[in-house]
Design a protein around this motif. Structure first.
Motif, PDB file in Angstrom:
ATOM      1  N   SER A   1      16.159   3.218  -0.240  1.00  0.00           N
ATOM      2  CA  SER A   1      15.337   2.382   0.644  1.00  0.00           C
ATOM      3  C   SER A   1      13.926   2.939   0.787  1.00  0.00           C
ATOM      4  O   SER A   1      12.986   2.195   1.068  1.00  0.00           O
ATOM      5  N   ASP A   2      13.768   4.253   0.606  1.00  0.00           N
ATOM      6  CA  ASP A   2      12.434   4.863   0.631  1.00  0.00           C
ATOM      7  C   ASP A   2      11.627   4.533  -0.621  1.00  0.00           C
ATOM      8  O   ASP A   2      10.400   4.608  -0.621  1.00  0.00           O
ATOM      9  N   LYS A   3      12.322   4.180  -1.711  1.00  0.00           N
ATOM     10  CA  LYS A   3      11.647   3.936  -2.977  1.00  0.00           C
ATOM     11  C   LYS A   3      11.488   2.446  -3.284  1.00  0.00           C
ATOM     12  O   LYS A   3      10.630   2.070  -4.090  1.00  0.00           O
TER      13      LYS A   3
ATOM     14  N   HIS B   1      13.227   0.055   8.685  1.00  0.00           N
ATOM     15  CA  HIS B   1      12.429  -1.133   8.341  1.00  0.00           C
ATOM     16  C   HIS B   1      11.480  -1.503   9.488  1.00  0.00           C
ATOM     17  O   HIS B   1      10.314  -1.843   9.253  1.00  0.00           O
ATOM     18  N   ALA B   2      11.967  -1.416  10.730  1.00  0.00           N
ATOM     19  CA  ALA B   2      11.102  -1.710  11.876  1.00  0.00           C
ATOM     20  C   ALA B   2       9.952  -0.715  11.953  1.00  0.00           C
ATOM     21  O   ALA B   2       8.794  -1.094  12.217  1.00  0.00           O
ATOM     22  N   ASN B   3      10.232   0.553  11.705  1.00  0.00           N
ATOM     23  CA  ASN B   3       9.180   1.575  11.754  1.00  0.00           C
ATOM     24  C   ASN B   3       8.150   1.394  10.646  1.00  0.00           C
ATOM     25  O   ASN B   3       6.987   1.787  10.807  1.00  0.00           O
ATOM     26  N   ASP B   4       8.569   0.811   9.525  1.00  0.00           N
ATOM     27  CA  ASP B   4       7.610   0.528   8.456  1.00  0.00           C
ATOM     28  C   ASP B   4       6.490  -0.395   8.945  1.00  0.00           C
ATOM     29  O   ASP B   4       5.342  -0.289   8.509  1.00  0.00           O
ATOM     30  N   HIS B   5       6.833  -1.304   9.843  1.00  0.00           N
ATOM     31  CA  HIS B   5       5.865  -2.292  10.316  1.00  0.00           C
ATOM     32  C   HIS B   5       5.220  -1.904  11.638  1.00  0.00           C
ATOM     33  O   HIS B   5       4.315  -2.602  12.110  1.00  0.00           O
ATOM     34  N   ALA B   6       5.690  -0.818  12.257  1.00  0.00           N
ATOM     35  CA  ALA B   6       5.170  -0.421  13.562  1.00  0.00           C
ATOM     36  C   ALA B   6       3.780   0.186  13.434  1.00  0.00           C
ATOM     37  O   ALA B   6       3.488   0.927  12.493  1.00  0.00           O
TER      38      ALA B   6
ATOM     39  N   GLY C   1       6.937  -7.080   1.525  1.00  0.00           N
ATOM     40  CA  GLY C   1       7.419  -5.779   1.943  1.00  0.00           C
ATOM     41  C   GLY C   1       6.273  -4.791   2.098  1.00  0.00           C
ATOM     42  O   GLY C   1       5.191  -4.976   1.524  1.00  0.00           O
ATOM     43  N   VAL C   2       6.508  -3.740   2.878  1.00  0.00           N
ATOM     44  CA  VAL C   2       5.495  -2.701   3.065  1.00  0.00           C
ATOM     45  C   VAL C   2       5.506  -1.788   1.842  1.00  0.00           C
ATOM     46  O   VAL C   2       6.555  -1.234   1.493  1.00  0.00           O
ATOM     47  N   PRO C   3       4.370  -1.617   1.155  1.00  0.00           N
ATOM     48  CA  PRO C   3       4.343  -0.718  -0.007  1.00  0.00           C
ATOM     49  C   PRO C   3       4.783   0.692   0.370  1.00  0.00           C
ATOM     50  O   PRO C   3       4.529   1.149   1.493  1.00  0.00           O
ATOM     51  N   VAL C   4       5.438   1.363  -0.550  1.00  0.00           N
ATOM     52  CA  VAL C   4       5.979   2.692  -0.281  1.00  0.00           C
ATOM     53  C   VAL C   4       4.902   3.642   0.222  1.00  0.00           C
ATOM     54  O   VAL C   4       5.106   4.397   1.176  1.00  0.00           O
ATOM     55  N   GLU C   5       3.721   3.598  -0.378  1.00  0.00           N
ATOM     56  CA  GLU C   5       2.652   4.541  -0.020  1.00  0.00           C
ATOM     57  C   GLU C   5       2.071   4.268   1.371  1.00  0.00           C
ATOM     58  O   GLU C   5       1.384   5.124   1.937  1.00  0.00           O
ATOM     59  N   GLU C   6       2.339   3.101   1.947  1.00  0.00           N
ATOM     60  CA  GLU C   6       1.801   2.766   3.268  1.00  0.00           C
ATOM     61  C   GLU C   6       2.801   2.986   4.396  1.00  0.00           C
ATOM     62  O   GLU C   6       2.481   2.766   5.565  1.00  0.00           O
ATOM     63  N   ARG C   7       4.018   3.402   4.076  1.00  0.00           N
ATOM     64  CA  ARG C   7       5.027   3.611   5.109  1.00  0.00           C
ATOM     65  C   ARG C   7       4.753   4.905   5.854  1.00  0.00           C
ATOM     66  O   ARG C   7       4.472   5.936   5.246  1.00  0.00           O
ATOM     67  N   ARG C   8       4.844   4.861   7.171  1.00  0.00           N
ATOM     68  CA  ARG C   8       4.520   6.021   8.005  1.00  0.00           C
ATOM     69  C   ARG C   8       5.713   6.956   8.173  1.00  0.00           C
ATOM     70  O   ARG C   8       5.558   8.095   8.559  1.00  0.00           O
TER      71      ARG C   8
END
Length: 412
Positions: free
Chosen positions: A256-258, A311-316, A379-386
């Motif tokens: 899921s991280d990739k 997934h929620a944290n990806d968009h937070a 989807g949130v790109p991998v490099e932009e996930r916090r």
């Protein structure tokens, strides 16, 4: 090992609480069956616990801020212990519903106290080791506690007294923890509109997980008893389902991280639904077949909460991660209030296999919704996930903070 030694009392306390909570959940369902309660009545009793958990999640930080960690813990442990004894003294569905509601409030608070205290004491150097020990304690405590049921037996006063003793003994190790109580935690607001705006999929996903996984935890013993399992086999059935949750937790998290996390959520949901279909239509009454089926179900279903939270944290946005942590637990609790109640009525109407038919329908609907969300939002790109994937327990929202290194937190 020296650097986590000061945390051992808190970890031991957590193990005692997790074991006692897991034991009570299975025991109450089986004892209620022995007392002649119907599946629907047992579902209502299970709903009482999760309703209490919702209330506890909302108010526990206010209590800790008012009277501190150790006083909050002492009061809640004493109340939960008394509620266990009260269930032995008054064997009545309404009384049991009230006592389980009280215990839900207490356990939400007890876990919050322990995990908030751990957060205040853990360092970046000890965080990973502490989390590893915590997960080991979680799995070990729940698994071993299940076997107290066949060892002691369902009848009589004994198991109620043992559960009360366990909860009372949880006061002992925490009393030997650091003498200085940590500073009261910041109050966490449950802003449901904000969480929905951050991620509708994660919001619906947490509700779905509450609807399904809580039904397994509350009514799994009813299913196993209904197909003719012995008390020992029921304990094994529940232990396998819970233990299996760790098997795919990290492989699913890694991918899921990739990849797009929603694809992995879809895969895990499909696996849980397929396992439910096997249990509902193909496993029959055979013990081995059901053990295999519940292992597969637990392996796919239990990681879903952590995946939805990630997934929620990806968009937070920065500063919203504490809200996400509290909100996902809150929505899971709401689903957990409804799930056992509805599933138990189906069991009364159609028999034990209706539990997994119900789970198939709920998970199948969620799969359709997930596909819909994939088509309408990028989807949130991998490099932009916090944040990376974290394996989370549904004990309190402080566990999410414990699992996040301070350097990566922006919600303090």
């Amino acid at each position: 090992m020296h650097d986590i030694r000061p945390l051992i009392p808190l970890l031991v306390t957590a193990g005692i609480l997790i074991g006692g909570n897991g034991l009570q959940g299975t025991f109450v369902s089986l004892r209620a069956l022995e007392e002649g309660f119907s599946a629907s009545v047992i579902g209502v009793i299970g709903t009482g616990y999760f309703l209490g958990f919702v209330i506890g999640c909302v108010y526990v930080t206010k209590i800790m801020r008012a009277i501190g960690h150790i006083r909050t813990f002492s009061a809640l442990a004493a109340i939960a212990s008394a509620a266990s004894i009260a269930m032995a003294l008054v064997i009545d569905p309404f009384s049991w519903f009230l006592m389980r509601l009280v215990q839900g409030i207490c356990f939400a608070g007890l876990f919050a106290v322990v995990e908030s205290w751990l957060n205040a004491r853990v360092t970046n150097a000890t965080r990973a080791r502490t989390l590893s020990v915590y997960r080991f304690v979680d799995l070990g405590a729940v698994t071993m506690a299940q076997y107290l049921i066949p060892l002691v037996g369902l009848s009589g006063f004994d198991l109620f007294a043992i559960i009360s003793m366990i909860l009372t003994l949880s006061l002992v190790p925490i009393s030997f923890a650091d003498r200085s109580s940590p500073a009261p935690p910041e109050d966490v607001k449950f802003d449901v509109k904000v969480l929905w705006s951050i991620s509708p999929l994660a919001t619906i996903g947490c509700i779905v997980i509450g609807l399904t996984n809580s039904s397994f935890r509350s009514l799994g013993p009813i299913y196993a008893d209904g197909i003719g399992m012995s008390v020992t086999a029921i304990a094994t059935f529940m232990s396998i389902g819970i233990f299996a949750g760790i098997v795919l937790q990290y492989p699913l998290g890694h991918y899921s991280d990739k990849l797009d996390r929603r694809v992995i959520i879809l895969v895990a949901t499909f696996g849980a639904a397929a396992s439910s279909a096997y249990l509902a239509f193909f496993a029959g009454d055979g013990e081995l077949a059901n053990f295999i089926g519940i292992f597969a179900f637990g392996a796919f279903a239990l990681p879903l909460y952590s995946l939805c939270s990630a997934h929620a944290n990806d968009h937070a946005a920065p500063g919203q991660h504490a809200l996400v942590s509290a909100g996902t637990l809150f929505f899971w609790s709401l689903g957990a209030v409804i799930g056992p109640l509805f599933a138990s009525f189906l069991i009364d109407l159609f028999g034990p296999h209706a539990l997994f038919v119900y789970i198939i329908v709920v998970l199948g609907t969620f799969m359709i919704y997930t596909l819909f969300r994939i088509t309408i939002r990028e989807g949130v790109p991998v490099e932009e996930r916090r944040m990376r994937f974290r394996s989370l327990l549904r004990t309190s929202f402080f566990f999410s903070k414990l699992a996040t290194p301070p350097a990566k937190r922006d919600d303090r």
